[in-house]
Design a protein around this motif. Sequence first.
Motif, PDB file in Angstrom:
ATOM      1  N   ARG A 104       0.826  -1.208   0.000  1.00 57.65           N
ATOM      2  CA  ARG A 104       0.000   0.000   0.000  1.00 57.65           C
ATOM      3  C   ARG A 104       0.863   1.263   0.000  1.00 57.65           C
ATOM      4  NH1 ARG A 104      -4.881   0.738   4.251  1.00 57.65           N
ATOM      5  NH2 ARG A 104      -5.569  -1.386   3.993  1.00 57.65           N
ATOM      6  N   TRP A 105       1.886   1.269   0.850  1.00 59.08           N
ATOM      7  CA  TRP A 105       2.816   2.402   0.895  1.00 59.08           C
ATOM      8  C   TRP A 105       3.502   2.590  -0.463  1.00 59.08           C
ATOM      9  CZ3 TRP A 105       3.741   5.921   4.750  1.00 59.08           C
ATOM     10  CH2 TRP A 105       3.292   5.615   6.033  1.00 59.08           C
ATOM     11  N   ILE A 106       3.916   1.473  -1.052  1.00 63.53           N
ATOM     12  CA  ILE A 106       4.669   1.571  -2.313  1.00 63.53           C
ATOM     13  C   ILE A 106       3.777   2.113  -3.433  1.00 63.53           C
ATOM     14  CG2 ILE A 106       5.881   0.196  -4.066  1.00 63.53           C
ATOM     15  CD1 ILE A 106       6.882  -1.575  -1.672  1.00 63.53           C
ATOM     16  N   LYS A 107       2.486   1.756  -3.418  1.00 63.70           N
ATOM     17  CA  LYS A 107       1.567   2.289  -4.436  1.00 63.70           C
ATOM     18  C   LYS A 107       1.372   3.797  -4.249  1.00 63.70           C
ATOM     19  CE  LYS A 107      -0.682  -2.075  -5.177  1.00 63.70           C
ATOM     20  NZ  LYS A 107      -1.603  -3.020  -4.562  1.00 63.70           N
ATOM     21  N   VAL A 108       1.253   4.233  -2.992  1.00 68.94           N
ATOM     22  CA  VAL A 108       1.127   5.682  -2.730  1.00 68.94           C
ATOM     23  C   VAL A 108       2.393   6.393  -3.225  1.00 68.94           C
ATOM     24  CG1 VAL A 108       0.971   7.446  -0.911  1.00 68.94           C
ATOM     25  CG2 VAL A 108      -0.418   5.366  -0.751  1.00 68.94           C
ATOM     26  N   ALA A 109       3.560   5.797  -2.932  1.00 62.28           N
ATOM     27  CA  ALA A 109       4.842   6.394  -3.341  1.00 62.28           C
ATOM     28  C   ALA A 109       4.891   6.563  -4.858  1.00 62.28           C
ATOM     29  CB  ALA A 109       5.998   5.515  -2.870  1.00 62.28           C
ATOM     30  N   ALA A 110       4.427   5.552  -5.586  1.00 64.20           N
ATOM     31  CA  ALA A 110       4.493   5.605  -7.064  1.00 64.20           C
ATOM     32  C   ALA A 110       3.655   6.765  -7.588  1.00 64.20           C
ATOM     33  CB  ALA A 110       4.014   4.278  -7.641  1.00 64.20           C
ATOM     34  N   TYR A 116       3.099   9.632  -6.006  1.00 64.74           N
ATOM     35  CA  TYR A 116       3.858  10.868  -5.768  1.00 64.74           C
ATOM     36  C   TYR A 116       5.044  10.988  -6.727  1.00 64.74           C
ATOM     37  CZ  TYR A 116       1.073  12.040  -1.728  1.00 64.74           C
ATOM     38  OH  TYR A 116       0.024  12.386  -0.911  1.00 64.74           O
ATOM     39  N   PHE A 117       5.595   9.856  -7.127  1.00 67.55           N
ATOM     40  CA  PHE A 117       6.710   9.892  -8.090  1.00 67.55           C
ATOM     41  C   PHE A 117       6.237  10.509  -9.409  1.00 67.55           C
ATOM     42  CE2 PHE A 117      10.300   7.145 -10.106  1.00 67.55           C
ATOM     43  CZ  PHE A 117      11.161   8.217 -10.043  1.00 67.55           C
ATOM     44  N   ILE A 118       5.062  10.056  -9.879  1.00 69.50           N
ATOM     45  CA  ILE A 118       4.506  10.597 -11.126  1.00 69.50           C
ATOM     46  C   ILE A 118       4.270  12.107 -10.980  1.00 69.50           C
ATOM     47  CG2 ILE A 118       2.435  10.613 -12.610  1.00 69.50           C
ATOM     48  CD1 ILE A 118       3.661   8.057 -13.067  1.00 69.50           C
ATOM     49  N   ILE A 119       3.673  12.508  -9.843  1.00 71.68           N
ATOM     50  CA  ILE A 119       3.368  13.939  -9.651  1.00 71.68           C
ATOM     51  C   ILE A 119       4.669  14.752  -9.578  1.00 71.68           C
ATOM     52  CG2 ILE A 119       2.291  15.645  -8.112  1.00 71.68           C
ATOM     53  CD1 ILE A 119       0.367  13.384  -7.194  1.00 71.68           C
ATOM     54  N   GLY A 120       5.654  14.232  -8.803  1.00 74.48           N
ATOM     55  CA  GLY A 120       6.923  14.952  -8.616  1.00 74.48           C
ATOM     56  C   GLY A 120       7.681  15.117  -9.923  1.00 74.48           C
ATOM     57  N   ILE A 121       7.749  14.041 -10.696  1.00 69.46           N
ATOM     58  CA  ILE A 121       8.457  14.095 -11.978  1.00 69.46           C
ATOM     59  C   ILE A 121       7.720  15.015 -12.953  1.00 69.46           C
ATOM     60  CG2 ILE A 121       9.025  12.699 -14.014  1.00 69.46           C
ATOM     61  CD1 ILE A 121      10.889  12.037 -11.815  1.00 69.46           C
ATOM     62  N   SER A 122       6.384  14.931 -12.975  1.00 67.70           N
ATOM     63  CA  SER A 122       5.609  15.790 -13.891  1.00 67.70           C
ATOM     64  C   SER A 122       5.856  17.254 -13.560  1.00 67.70           C
ATOM     65  CB  SER A 122       4.107  15.499 -13.774  1.00 67.70           C
ATOM     66  OG  SER A 122       3.861  14.155 -14.041  1.00 67.70           O
ATOM     67  N   LEU A 179      10.863  13.825  -2.441  1.00 67.99           N
ATOM     68  CA  LEU A 179      11.622  13.249  -1.314  1.00 67.99           C
ATOM     69  C   LEU A 179      10.735  12.814  -0.154  1.00 67.99           C
ATOM     70  CD1 LEU A 179      14.709  15.609  -1.582  1.00 67.99           C
ATOM     71  CD2 LEU A 179      14.558  13.223  -2.259  1.00 67.99           C
ATOM     72  N   ALA A 180       9.747  13.664   0.264  1.00 71.73           N
ATOM     73  CA  ALA A 180       8.839  13.244   1.348  1.00 71.73           C
ATOM     74  C   ALA A 180       7.742  12.337   0.798  1.00 71.73           C
ATOM     75  CB  ALA A 180       8.215  14.471   2.015  1.00 71.73           C
ATOM     76  N   TRP A 186       7.687  10.485  -2.744  1.00 74.73           N
ATOM     77  CA  TRP A 186       8.204   9.273  -3.403  1.00 74.73           C
ATOM     78  C   TRP A 186       9.241   8.533  -2.553  1.00 74.73           C
ATOM     79  CZ3 TRP A 186       8.722   5.064  -5.905  1.00 74.73           C
ATOM     80  CH2 TRP A 186       9.923   4.659  -6.476  1.00 74.73           C
ATOM     81  N   VAL A 187      10.360   9.178  -2.248  1.00 79.65           N
ATOM     82  CA  VAL A 187      11.479   8.453  -1.627  1.00 79.65           C
ATOM     83  C   VAL A 187      11.134   7.950  -0.221  1.00 79.65           C
ATOM     84  CG1 VAL A 187      13.897   8.609  -0.910  1.00 79.65           C
ATOM     85  CG2 VAL A 187      13.175   9.732  -3.010  1.00 79.65           C
ATOM     86  N   SER A 188      10.637   8.858   0.649  1.00 78.42           N
ATOM     87  CA  SER A 188      10.375   8.436   2.040  1.00 78.42           C
ATOM     88  C   SER A 188       9.263   7.389   2.105  1.00 78.42           C
ATOM     89  CB  SER A 188       9.977   9.635   2.900  1.00 78.42           C
ATOM     90  OG  SER A 188      10.995  10.592   2.863  1.00 78.42           O
ATOM     91  N   VAL A 189       8.197   7.617   1.340  1.00 73.46           N
ATOM     92  CA  VAL A 189       7.066   6.680   1.394  1.00 73.46           C
ATOM     93  C   VAL A 189       7.490   5.309   0.855  1.00 73.46           C
ATOM     94  CG1 VAL A 189       4.727   6.244   0.498  1.00 73.46           C
ATOM     95  CG2 VAL A 189       5.316   8.500   1.374  1.00 73.46           C
ATOM     96  N   ALA A 190       8.307   5.321  -0.225  1.00 71.26           N
ATOM     97  CA  ALA A 190       8.768   4.039  -0.779  1.00 71.26           C
ATOM     98  C   ALA A 190       9.653   3.299   0.232  1.00 71.26           C
ATOM     99  CB  ALA A 190       9.537   4.271  -2.086  1.00 71.26           C
TER     100      ALA A 190
END
Length: 130
Positions: free
Chosen positions: A4-10, A12-18, A40-41, A43-47
Amino acid sequence: MGPRWIKVAAIYFIIGISLGIFMSSTLQLNWASAHAHINLAGWVSVAIMGLIYSVYPAAGNNSLGRWHFWLYNIGLPFFFLSTFMVQIPDMLAFAHVFTFGGAGAMAAGLIVFVVNIFKNVNGRIVFKDN
Ligand code: HEM
Protein backbone atom coordinates in the motif's frame (compact mmCIF):
# COMPACT_ATOMS: atom_id res chain seq x y z
CA MET A 1 0.89 -2.63 4.61
CA GLY A 2 4.10 -2.54 2.53
CA PRO A 3 2.49 -2.71 -0.94
CA ARG A 4 0.00 0.00 0.00
CA TRP A 5 2.82 2.40 0.90
CA ILE A 6 4.67 1.57 -2.31
CA LYS A 7 1.57 2.29 -4.44
CA VAL A 8 1.13 5.68 -2.73
CA ALA A 9 4.84 6.39 -3.34
CA ALA A 10 4.49 5.60 -7.06
CA ILE A 11 1.68 8.17 -7.37
CA TYR A 12 3.86 10.87 -5.77
CA PHE A 13 6.71 9.89 -8.09
CA ILE A 14 4.51 10.60 -11.13
CA ILE A 15 3.37 13.94 -9.65
CA GLY A 16 6.92 14.95 -8.62
CA ILE A 17 8.46 14.09 -11.98
CA SER A 18 5.61 15.79 -13.89
CA LEU A 19 6.14 18.95 -11.86
CA GLY A 20 9.90 18.77 -12.59
CA ILE A 21 9.24 18.50 -16.33
CA PHE A 22 6.73 21.37 -16.11
CA MET A 23 9.29 23.52 -14.26
CA SER A 24 12.04 22.72 -16.75
CA SER A 25 9.91 23.44 -19.79
CA THR A 26 8.31 26.67 -18.50
CA LEU A 27 11.28 27.86 -16.39
CA GLN A 28 8.88 28.42 -13.48
CA LEU A 29 11.52 27.39 -10.95
CA ASN A 30 9.61 28.90 -8.02
CA TRP A 31 7.89 25.52 -7.59
CA ALA A 32 11.24 23.81 -6.83
CA SER A 33 10.50 23.41 -3.13
CA ALA A 34 7.13 21.74 -3.87
CA HIS A 35 8.85 19.50 -6.45
CA ALA A 36 11.68 18.55 -4.07
CA HIS A 37 9.27 17.75 -1.22
CA ILE A 38 6.89 15.71 -3.36
CA ASN A 39 9.84 13.68 -4.64
CA LEU A 40 11.62 13.25 -1.31
CA ALA A 41 8.84 13.24 1.35
CA GLY A 42 6.39 11.66 -1.11
CA TRP A 43 8.20 9.27 -3.40
CA VAL A 44 11.48 8.45 -1.63
CA SER A 45 10.37 8.44 2.04
CA VAL A 46 7.07 6.68 1.39
CA ALA A 47 8.77 4.04 -0.78
CA ILE A 48 11.37 3.39 1.95
CA MET A 49 8.62 2.99 4.55
CA GLY A 50 6.84 0.57 2.19
CA LEU A 51 10.04 -1.44 1.76
CA ILE A 52 10.57 -1.56 5.55
CA TYR A 53 7.01 -2.79 6.10
CA SER A 54 7.46 -5.33 3.28
CA VAL A 55 10.63 -6.70 4.83
CA TYR A 56 9.15 -6.62 8.35
CA PRO A 57 5.42 -7.38 7.83
CA ALA A 58 4.89 -7.79 11.60
CA ALA A 59 5.59 -4.06 11.95
CA GLY A 60 3.17 -3.07 9.18
CA ASN A 61 0.26 -5.29 10.13
CA ASN A 62 -0.51 -3.92 13.58
CA SER A 63 -2.31 -0.88 14.96
CA LEU A 64 0.90 1.20 15.13
CA GLY A 65 1.50 0.48 11.43
CA ARG A 66 -2.06 1.50 10.57
CA TRP A 67 -1.88 4.70 12.66
CA HIS A 68 1.40 5.57 10.96
CA PHE A 69 -0.11 4.98 7.51
CA TRP A 70 -3.16 7.17 8.05
CA LEU A 71 -1.47 10.00 9.99
CA TYR A 72 1.35 10.32 7.46
CA ASN A 73 -0.80 9.93 4.37
CA ILE A 74 -3.55 12.29 5.52
CA GLY A 75 -0.97 14.93 6.49
CA LEU A 76 1.13 14.61 3.33
CA PRO A 77 -1.28 16.16 0.75
CA PHE A 78 -2.02 19.13 3.04
CA PHE A 79 1.69 19.70 3.56
CA PHE A 80 2.35 19.45 -0.19
CA LEU A 81 -0.43 21.95 -0.92
CA SER A 82 1.27 24.34 1.52
CA THR A 83 4.55 24.11 -0.42
CA PHE A 84 2.68 25.52 -3.46
CA MET A 85 0.67 28.04 -1.46
CA VAL A 86 3.74 29.68 0.11
CA GLN A 87 4.73 30.78 -3.41
CA ILE A 88 1.45 32.68 -3.88
CA PRO A 89 1.57 35.93 -1.84
CA ASP A 90 -2.20 36.12 -1.24
CA MET A 91 -2.24 32.60 0.18
CA LEU A 92 0.69 32.91 2.54
CA ALA A 93 -1.27 33.22 5.81
CA PHE A 94 -3.56 30.36 4.88
CA ALA A 95 -0.55 28.27 3.76
CA HIS A 96 0.80 28.17 7.29
CA VAL A 97 -2.38 26.47 8.52
CA PHE A 98 -1.80 23.76 5.92
CA THR A 99 1.90 23.53 6.80
CA PHE A 100 1.34 23.10 10.52
CA GLY A 101 -1.73 20.86 10.13
CA GLY A 102 -0.24 18.63 7.44
CA ALA A 103 3.29 18.48 8.80
CA GLY A 104 1.90 18.04 12.33
CA ALA A 105 -0.03 14.93 11.27
CA MET A 106 3.07 13.65 9.42
CA ALA A 107 5.26 14.26 12.47
CA ALA A 108 2.76 12.44 14.73
CA GLY A 109 2.82 9.55 12.23
CA LEU A 110 6.61 9.53 12.29
CA ILE A 111 6.68 9.29 16.09
CA VAL A 112 4.38 6.27 15.81
CA PHE A 113 6.68 4.89 13.09
CA VAL A 114 9.77 5.17 15.29
CA VAL A 115 8.00 3.51 18.23
CA ASN A 116 6.81 0.76 15.87
CA ILE A 117 10.33 0.26 14.49
CA PHE A 118 11.81 -0.14 17.95
CA LYS A 119 9.04 -2.48 19.09
CA ASN A 120 8.45 -4.61 16.03
CA VAL A 121 11.46 -4.50 13.69
CA ASN A 122 13.58 -7.35 14.90
CA GLY A 123 16.58 -9.18 13.55
CA ARG A 124 14.77 -11.85 11.63
CA ILE A 125 13.63 -10.83 8.13
CA VAL A 126 10.55 -12.63 6.79
CA PHE A 127 10.17 -12.79 3.02
CA LYS A 128 6.68 -13.58 1.81
CA ASP A 129 4.41 -12.65 -1.07
CA ASN A 130 2.04 -10.09 0.49
C1 HEM B 1 12.06 14.15 -14.88
C2 HEM B 1 12.64 14.28 -13.70
C3 HEM B 1 12.94 15.61 -13.04
C4 HEM B 1 12.97 16.87 -13.56
C5 HEM B 1 12.68 17.30 -14.99
C6 HEM B 1 13.37 17.78 -12.49
C7 HEM B 1 13.49 19.16 -12.62
C8 HEM B 1 13.92 20.00 -11.61
C9 HEM B 1 14.08 21.43 -11.74
C10 HEM B 1 13.80 22.24 -13.01
C11 HEM B 1 14.52 21.91 -10.55
C12 HEM B 1 14.81 23.38 -10.18
C13 HEM B 1 16.26 23.69 -10.40
C14 HEM B 1 16.56 25.13 -10.01
O1 HEM B 1 15.80 25.75 -9.25
O2 HEM B 1 17.57 25.64 -10.49
C15 HEM B 1 14.65 20.78 -9.64
C16 HEM B 1 15.07 20.87 -8.35
C17 HEM B 1 15.15 19.81 -7.47
N1 HEM B 1 14.78 18.51 -7.73
FE1 HEM B 1 14.12 17.79 -9.50
N2 HEM B 1 13.57 17.03 -11.35
C18 HEM B 1 13.31 15.71 -11.63
C19 HEM B 1 13.38 14.66 -10.74
C20 HEM B 1 13.71 14.74 -9.39
C21 HEM B 1 13.76 13.62 -8.46
C22 HEM B 1 13.42 12.16 -8.84
C23 HEM B 1 14.14 14.13 -7.25
C24 HEM B 1 14.33 13.43 -5.93
C25 HEM B 1 14.04 12.15 -5.71
C26 HEM B 1 14.34 15.55 -7.42
C27 HEM B 1 14.74 16.41 -6.43
C28 HEM B 1 14.99 17.75 -6.61
C29 HEM B 1 15.54 18.61 -5.56
C30 HEM B 1 15.93 18.19 -4.14
C31 HEM B 1 15.62 19.90 -6.12
C32 HEM B 1 16.18 21.16 -5.45
C33 HEM B 1 15.03 22.00 -4.95
C34 HEM B 1 15.50 23.35 -4.43
O3 HEM B 1 16.64 23.75 -4.70
O4 HEM B 1 14.70 24.02 -3.79
N3 HEM B 1 14.05 15.89 -8.72
N4 HEM B 1 14.28 19.64 -10.32
